[in-house]
Design an enzyme around this catalytic site. Structure first.
Site, PDB file in Angstrom:
ATOM      1  CB  CYS A  80       1.203 -34.444  -4.699  1.00  0.00           C
ATOM      2  SG  CYS A  80       2.396 -34.128  -5.968  1.00  0.00           S
TER       3      CYS A  80
ATOM      4  NE  ARG B 174      -4.273 -39.516  -9.871  1.00  0.00           N
ATOM      5  CZ  ARG B 174      -3.130 -38.856  -9.965  1.00  0.00           C
ATOM      6  NH1 ARG B 174      -2.139 -39.134  -9.155  1.00  0.00           N
ATOM      7  NH2 ARG B 174      -2.979 -37.900 -10.850  1.00  0.00           N
TER       8      ARG B 174
ATOM      9  NE  ARG C 118       2.796 -31.734  -9.511  1.00  0.00           N
ATOM     10  CZ  ARG C 118       2.186 -32.665 -10.230  1.00  0.00           C
ATOM     11  NH1 ARG C 118       2.001 -33.851  -9.757  1.00  0.00           N
ATOM     12  NH2 ARG C 118       1.773 -32.394 -11.450  1.00  0.00           N
TER      13      ARG C 118
ATOM     14  CG  ASP D 137       3.889 -37.253 -16.604  1.00  0.00           C
ATOM     15  OD1 ASP D 137       4.352 -36.930 -15.496  1.00  0.00           O
ATOM     16  OD2 ASP D 137       2.841 -36.744 -17.070  1.00  0.00           O
TER      17      ASP D 137
ATOM     18  CE  LYS E 121      -3.367 -38.661 -15.472  1.00  0.00           C
ATOM     19  NZ  LYS E 121      -3.153 -37.328 -14.872  1.00  0.00           N
ATOM     20  CG  ASN E 122      -1.831 -35.302 -17.999  1.00  0.00           C
ATOM     21  OD1 ASN E 122      -2.586 -35.660 -17.100  1.00  0.00           O
ATOM     22  ND2 ASN E 122      -0.504 -35.338 -17.880  1.00  0.00           N
TER      23      ASN E 122
HETATM   24  C1  UD1 Z   1       1.421 -31.426 -15.711  1.00  0.00           C
HETATM   25  C2  UD1 Z   1       0.914 -32.836 -15.902  1.00  0.00           C
HETATM   26  C3  UD1 Z   1       1.839 -33.833 -15.209  1.00  0.00           C
HETATM   27  C4  UD1 Z   1       3.285 -33.623 -15.670  1.00  0.00           C
HETATM   28  C5  UD1 Z   1       3.698 -32.158 -15.554  1.00  0.00           C
HETATM   29  C6  UD1 Z   1       5.056 -31.882 -16.176  1.00  0.00           C
HETATM   30  C7  UD1 Z   1      -1.487 -32.553 -16.092  1.00  0.00           C
HETATM   31  C8  UD1 Z   1      -2.830 -32.732 -15.475  1.00  0.00           C
HETATM   32  N1  UD1 Z   1      -0.434 -32.918 -15.352  1.00  0.00           N
HETATM   33  O1  UD1 Z   1       1.383 -31.148 -14.321  1.00  0.00           O
HETATM   34  O2  UD1 Z   1       1.399 -35.143 -15.526  1.00  0.00           O
HETATM   35  O3  UD1 Z   1       4.139 -34.413 -14.877  1.00  0.00           O
HETATM   36  O4  UD1 Z   1       2.745 -31.309 -16.223  1.00  0.00           O
HETATM   37  O5  UD1 Z   1       5.066 -32.262 -17.502  1.00  0.00           O
HETATM   38  O6  UD1 Z   1      -1.375 -32.120 -17.226  1.00  0.00           O
HETATM   39  N2  UD1 Z   1       5.478 -24.914 -10.817  1.00  0.00           N
HETATM   40  C9  UD1 Z   1       5.642 -23.853  -9.951  1.00  0.00           C
HETATM   41  N3  UD1 Z   1       4.570 -23.033  -9.732  1.00  0.00           N
HETATM   42  C10 UD1 Z   1       3.360 -23.225 -10.332  1.00  0.00           C
HETATM   43  C11 UD1 Z   1       3.190 -24.306 -11.213  1.00  0.00           C
HETATM   44  C12 UD1 Z   1       4.279 -25.138 -11.443  1.00  0.00           C
HETATM   45  O7  UD1 Z   1       6.714 -23.649  -9.399  1.00  0.00           O
HETATM   46  O8  UD1 Z   1       2.430 -22.430 -10.081  1.00  0.00           O
HETATM   47  C13 UD1 Z   1       6.614 -25.831 -11.073  1.00  0.00           C
HETATM   48  C14 UD1 Z   1       6.338 -27.264 -10.637  1.00  0.00           C
HETATM   49  O9  UD1 Z   1       6.609 -27.453  -9.253  1.00  0.00           O
HETATM   50  C15 UD1 Z   1       7.277 -28.030 -11.529  1.00  0.00           C
HETATM   51  C16 UD1 Z   1       7.251 -27.235 -12.838  1.00  0.00           C
HETATM   52  O10 UD1 Z   1       6.794 -25.932 -12.485  1.00  0.00           O
HETATM   53  O11 UD1 Z   1       8.585 -28.029 -11.015  1.00  0.00           O
HETATM   54  C17 UD1 Z   1       6.370 -27.794 -13.923  1.00  0.00           C
HETATM   55  O12 UD1 Z   1       5.095 -28.115 -13.380  1.00  0.00           O
HETATM   56  P1  UD1 Z   1       3.762 -28.019 -14.242  1.00  0.00           P
HETATM   57  O13 UD1 Z   1       4.053 -28.027 -15.691  1.00  0.00           O
HETATM   58  O14 UD1 Z   1       2.926 -26.901 -13.702  1.00  0.00           O
HETATM   59  O15 UD1 Z   1       3.042 -29.383 -13.850  1.00  0.00           O
HETATM   60  P2  UD1 Z   1       1.500 -29.632 -13.810  1.00  0.00           P
HETATM   61  O16 UD1 Z   1       0.829 -28.723 -14.781  1.00  0.00           O
HETATM   62  O17 UD1 Z   1       1.013 -29.646 -12.392  1.00  0.00           O
END
Ligand code: UD1
Length: 421
Positions: free
Chosen positions: A117, A400, A122, A308, A22-23
């Site tokens: 969420c 999902r 996030r 995850d 999915k990711n």
């Molecule tokens: C992706 C995955 C999700 C997984 C996560 C961590 C997808 C669609 N989803 O989510 O399944 O759990 O990686 O492996 O691929 N953060 C910030 N600011 C930002 C972006 C992130 O502070 O602009 C923080 C987040 O709150 C979190 C950390 O960075 O603490 C990592 O998040 P991130 O890697 O961005 O997660 P996703 O890409 O949303």
């Protein structure tokens, strides 16, 4: 709303095929926005999140054709909108993945803010800062990210102070059409990020450092790529979840279409607990353990232990001898499954971002509520060994990300049914 009923099924056997990731599928679908020519993606998982992103692309004006249940032909020649509406984005945070591609190709876009969420705040600040660094002007109005880059995006040095998976993916897509070189420092190294880079690299975009924490992308300065057909990598989190189904029931099961190299941290942890494996190029068989030992784990970015898989290992810890310790480092509120596992009789003590699980105690079936995607799969795992019957409500979370969950579990010998509330 659907709910699942699972009757204690302590002996599993047989084999199942792992679906596409999915990711990986989500950024690859967004990537097709960069081209005017047909893109053909196979091994797409048939899950709700893929349908949501497909719907978003269609709303923007893309033409999608199902070639079979796992293959889509996508044409983004006639994009008519560059606005990702709240109604679609609220269903799936990963809709933010269209930001980089839309901005790069159309020099403007509006994307609804994904909002909070179940697993924490996030934010998307890192995505926005990176786009600004590449020359975009961004402001927030009426709940939308409004981004404009009238002169087009420029290559830049992007230093992420936190590693972000979708943040890295957005920058990679934006950088592919930008003018000049973009260097991402502290980039995510997840296999899904690697596949996104590889598809671009195979189709004429020069990228250095693929799979490392520093990636350089040489942008095409607006020249649109053509994508030759490609296939989505296997889902390492789905595979890890089914390995945990084998582990919690201490059964021998085989996963086909699995890539063990993407699962190193998970396999090593299971080995530490006491399990063995038979591994081929595309399959993994988990072998029962003589004794299941308590363990410690900390979630970190790839190649570390994935957040995850944290909830599923917590379910497994309830059956390991001794006290297991799980520390969640990525998301501040990713322990929603704790109270539901406790309803089944699990002995878990929570202190901040650390959970201590006293294992080897029987669980008892009960009514429980799914709270997010991976928390739900932990409840399914616990239900396999909980006495009598467990009902899991709000399973739209599971839909999902897990394709054909019931039929896969049934083929391993689980007594499971889906009904409407
Ligand atoms: C992706 C995955 C999700 C997984 C996560 C961590 C997808 C669609 N989803 O989510 O399944 O759990 O990686 O492996 O691929 N953060 C910030 N600011 C930002 C972006 C992130 O502070 O602009 C923080 C987040 O709150 C979190 C950390 O960075 O603490 C990592 O998040 P991130 O890697 O961005 O997660 P996703 O890409 O949303």
């Amino acid at each position: 709303m659907d709910y699942l009923t699972i009757t204690q099924s302590p002996n599993l056997c047989g084999s199942i095929a792992i679906s596409g990731a999915k990711n990986a599928a989500l950024p690859l679908l967004a990537l097709t926005l960069l081209s005017k020519d047909d893109a053909q993606i196979s091994n797409l998982p048939d899950v709700a999140d893929v349908k949501t992103l497909s719907k978003l692309l269609e709303h923007l004006g893309a033409r999608l054709q199902n070639l079979d249940s796992h293959t889509l032909r996508i044409n983004c020649a006639d994009i008519i909108h560059t606005k990702a509406l709240y109604d679609i984005v609220r269903k799936m945070r990963a809709s933010i993945l269209v930001l980089g591609a839309l901005l790069a190709r159309f020099r403007k876009c509006q994307v609804s803010l994904p909002g909070g969420c179940a697993i924490g705040a996030r934010p998307v600040d890192l995505h926005l800062k990176a786009m600004e660094k590449m020359g975009a002007q961004i402001h927030i109005e009426g709940g939308y990210i409004i981004a404009n880059a009238p002169k087009g995006l420029q290559g830049a040095d992007i230093l992420f102070d936190k590693i972000s998976v979708t943040g890295s993916e957005n920058v990679i897509m934006a950088a592919a059409l930008a003018k000049g070189k973009t260097r991402i420092i502290n980039a995510a190294k997840e296999p899904e990020v690697v596949q996104l880079c590889e598809v671009l690299a195979q189709n004429g975009i020069e990228i250095e450092g693929i799979g490392s924490n520093e990636i350089s992308i040489y942008g095409s300065d607006g020249e649109l790529p053509r994508f030759s057909p490609f296939s989505v990598i296997p889902d390492r989190i789905e595979a890890g979840t089914y390995l945990c189904a084998g582990a919690i029931t201490n059964s021998r099961i085989t996963l086909d279409n699995a890539n063990s190299t993407h699962l190193q941290a998970i396999l090593e942890k299971l080995e530490e607990i006491g399990f063995g494996f038979e591994i081929t190029e595309s399959s993994i068989t988990i072998l029962p353990a003589k004794k299941r030992n308590a363990f410690e784990l900390i979630t970190t970015e790839y190649p570390g232990f994935p957040t995850d898989m944290q909830a599923q290992f917590m379910a497994l810890a309830t059956q390991c001898e001794g006290v297991s310790v799980i520390e969640e480092r990525l998301f501040e509120n990713r322990f929603m499954h704790v109270s539901e596992l406790q309803r089944l009789g699990a002995d878990i003590k929570l202190s901040g971002n650390i959970a201590k699980i006293s294992g080897a105690k029987p669980l008892m079936g009960a009514n429980v509520m799914a709270t997010d995607l991976r928390a739900s799969s932990a409840l399914v795992l616990a239900a396999l060994i909980a006495k009598d019957t467990t009902q899991i409500h709000r399973i739209y979370h599971l839909d999902r990300g897990y394709e054909n969950l019931e039929s896969k579990l049934k083929s391993l010998g689980v007594t499971i049914s889906r009904d409407k509330e």
